[in-house]
Write a protein that holds these residues in place. Structure first.
Motif, mmCIF file in Angstrom:
data_model
loop_
_atom_site.group_PDB
_atom_site.id
_atom_site.type_symbol
_atom_site.label_atom_id
_atom_site.label_comp_id
_atom_site.label_asym_id
_atom_site.label_seq_id
_atom_site.Cartn_x
_atom_site.Cartn_y
_atom_site.Cartn_z
ATOM 1 N N GLY A 1 11.376 -8.475 21.512
ATOM 2 C CA GLY A 1 12.770 -8.077 21.619
ATOM 3 C C GLY A 1 13.063 -6.758 20.923
ATOM 4 O O GLY A 1 13.741 -5.878 21.481
ATOM 5 N N ASP A 2 12.553 -6.587 19.702
ATOM 6 C CA ASP A 2 12.802 -5.360 18.959
ATOM 7 C C ASP A 2 12.158 -4.154 19.644
ATOM 8 O O ASP A 2 12.778 -3.093 19.768
ATOM 9 C CB ASP A 2 12.264 -5.484 17.533
ATOM 10 C CG ASP A 2 13.157 -6.341 16.648
ATOM 11 O OD1 ASP A 2 14.346 -6.505 16.998
ATOM 12 O OD2 ASP A 2 12.683 -6.841 15.625
ATOM 13 N N LEU A 3 10.918 -4.311 20.086
ATOM 14 C CA LEU A 3 10.223 -3.196 20.742
ATOM 15 C C LEU A 3 10.916 -2.826 22.049
ATOM 16 O O LEU A 3 11.050 -1.648 22.392
ATOM 17 C CB LEU A 3 8.762 -3.561 20.996
ATOM 18 C CG LEU A 3 7.914 -3.867 19.757
ATOM 19 C CD1 LEU A 3 6.472 -4.148 20.165
ATOM 20 C CD2 LEU A 3 7.964 -2.727 18.753
ATOM 21 N N GLU A 4 11.375 -3.837 22.774
ATOM 22 C CA GLU A 4 12.049 -3.598 24.051
ATOM 23 C C GLU A 4 13.337 -2.808 23.844
ATOM 24 O O GLU A 4 13.656 -1.883 24.615
ATOM 25 C CB GLU A 4 12.348 -4.947 24.719
ATOM 26 C CG GLU A 4 12.693 -4.850 26.183
ATOM 27 C CD GLU A 4 12.653 -6.216 26.853
ATOM 28 O OE1 GLU A 4 12.354 -6.255 28.057
ATOM 29 O OE2 GLU A 4 12.903 -7.242 26.184
ATOM 30 N N ARG A 5 14.073 -3.127 22.789
ATOM 31 C CA ARG A 5 15.323 -2.419 22.521
ATOM 32 C C ARG A 5 15.065 -0.965 22.125
ATOM 33 O O ARG A 5 15.858 -0.074 22.463
ATOM 34 C CB ARG A 5 16.099 -3.145 21.417
ATOM 35 C CG ARG A 5 16.637 -4.506 21.878
ATOM 36 C CD ARG A 5 17.263 -5.242 20.732
ATOM 37 N NE ARG A 5 18.488 -4.595 20.291
ATOM 38 C CZ ARG A 5 18.999 -4.744 19.080
ATOM 39 N NH1 ARG A 5 18.385 -5.506 18.185
ATOM 40 N NH2 ARG A 5 20.119 -4.138 18.751
ATOM 41 N N LEU A 6 13.966 -0.709 21.438
ATOM 42 C CA LEU A 6 13.620 0.677 21.114
ATOM 43 C C LEU A 6 13.296 1.463 22.378
ATOM 44 O O LEU A 6 13.735 2.608 22.546
ATOM 45 C CB LEU A 6 12.433 0.723 20.152
ATOM 46 C CG LEU A 6 12.675 0.234 18.723
ATOM 47 C CD1 LEU A 6 11.396 0.336 17.914
ATOM 48 C CD2 LEU A 6 13.786 1.033 18.041
#
Length: 244
Positions: free
Chosen positions: A106-111
């Motif tokens: 989730g965090d990587l996708e948002r970046l």
């Protein structure tokens, strides 16, 4: 479509916890667990570990991971990554620290979405932050703090409490910087060729160099408080979390 890769810089002799990346975590070394976590997201065209250590290189290869050896000596992760990707055809490079085995999709996708939604290429980097409230955490110089503008662009990073909360009647958040970066390759290569800057050297925070050279860093708030393994105590916490 943007070509996206993840690069995991991995030094063997970390100052606070030497050889931490080769410590066991649930039956495999920490660096392998981090590599597997990033690979499992399915977000990247490639995932690569770049290291100055033959031991780390051989360990990653032993687990069928992709690893490359640094040719030059580097004093920061951005430079190590820049050397590795210099000749690659790539648009976005995400730097995941080797001691972050609980990195989540989730965090990587948002970046990555920051760049997908930036058609004019105004944003040079994106990174993560989360709120901290405990005064000990706020005062701890090992926790890098960040302040942002009203569009969540980074204004400054510091090891000191940031902001200084002079008026206690004013409610203000303190954000801890989470050391996962997403770069446009152009910004990364310009960093690589630029001299270190005074504030960067004073604080020992490499991302300040980007700010001092006028780069725009978009911060993304996350509620995920992952465990980065900086000390033996962190490793024990990680082992307990891994079992849960």
């Amino acid at each position: 479509m943007l070509k996206k890769i993840a690069v995991i810089p991995a030094r063997l002799e970390a100052q606070r916890f030497p050889k931490k990346l080769l410590q066991d975590l649930g039956g495999a070394p920490v660096i392998v667990r981090t590599y597997e976590a990033v690979l499992r997201t399915g977000l990247f065209d490639e995932v690569i570990v770049v290291t100055d250590s033959k031991d780390i290189y051989q360990t990653v290869r032993q687990y069928d991971g992709r690893a490359v050896m640094s040719i030059k000596d580097h004093d920061c992760g951005s430079n190590r990554i820049a050397e590795a990707v210099e000749d690659m055809e790539v648009d976005i490079v995400i730097n995941v620290q080797g001691d972050e085995p609980f990195t989540n999709r989730g965090d990587l996708e948002r970046l990555l979405e920051i760049f997908e939604n930036d058609p004019d290429a105004e944003i040079d980097l994106a990174s993560l932050m989360h709120t901290i409230k405990d005064e000990e955490d706020i005062q701890n110089p090992n926790n890098v703090k960040v302040i942002v503008d009203n569009k969540s662009n980074a204004l400054y990073f510091s090891r000191s409490p940031l902001p200084f909360h002079r008026d206690k009647n004013i409610e203000v958040k303190t954000y801890k910087h989470v050391g996962i970066y997403a770069f446009r390759k152009k910004a990364l290569m310009e960093f690589y060729k630029a001299d270190p800057t005074p504030l960067e050297l004073a604080e020992k925070i490499e991302c300040i160099r980007y700010l001092e050279y006028g780069k725009k860093i978009r911060m993304v708030e996350t509620s995920n408080h992952t465990i980065g393994i900086d000390t033996p105590t962190d490793l024990e916490e990680a082992r307990l979390l891994w079992k849960s």
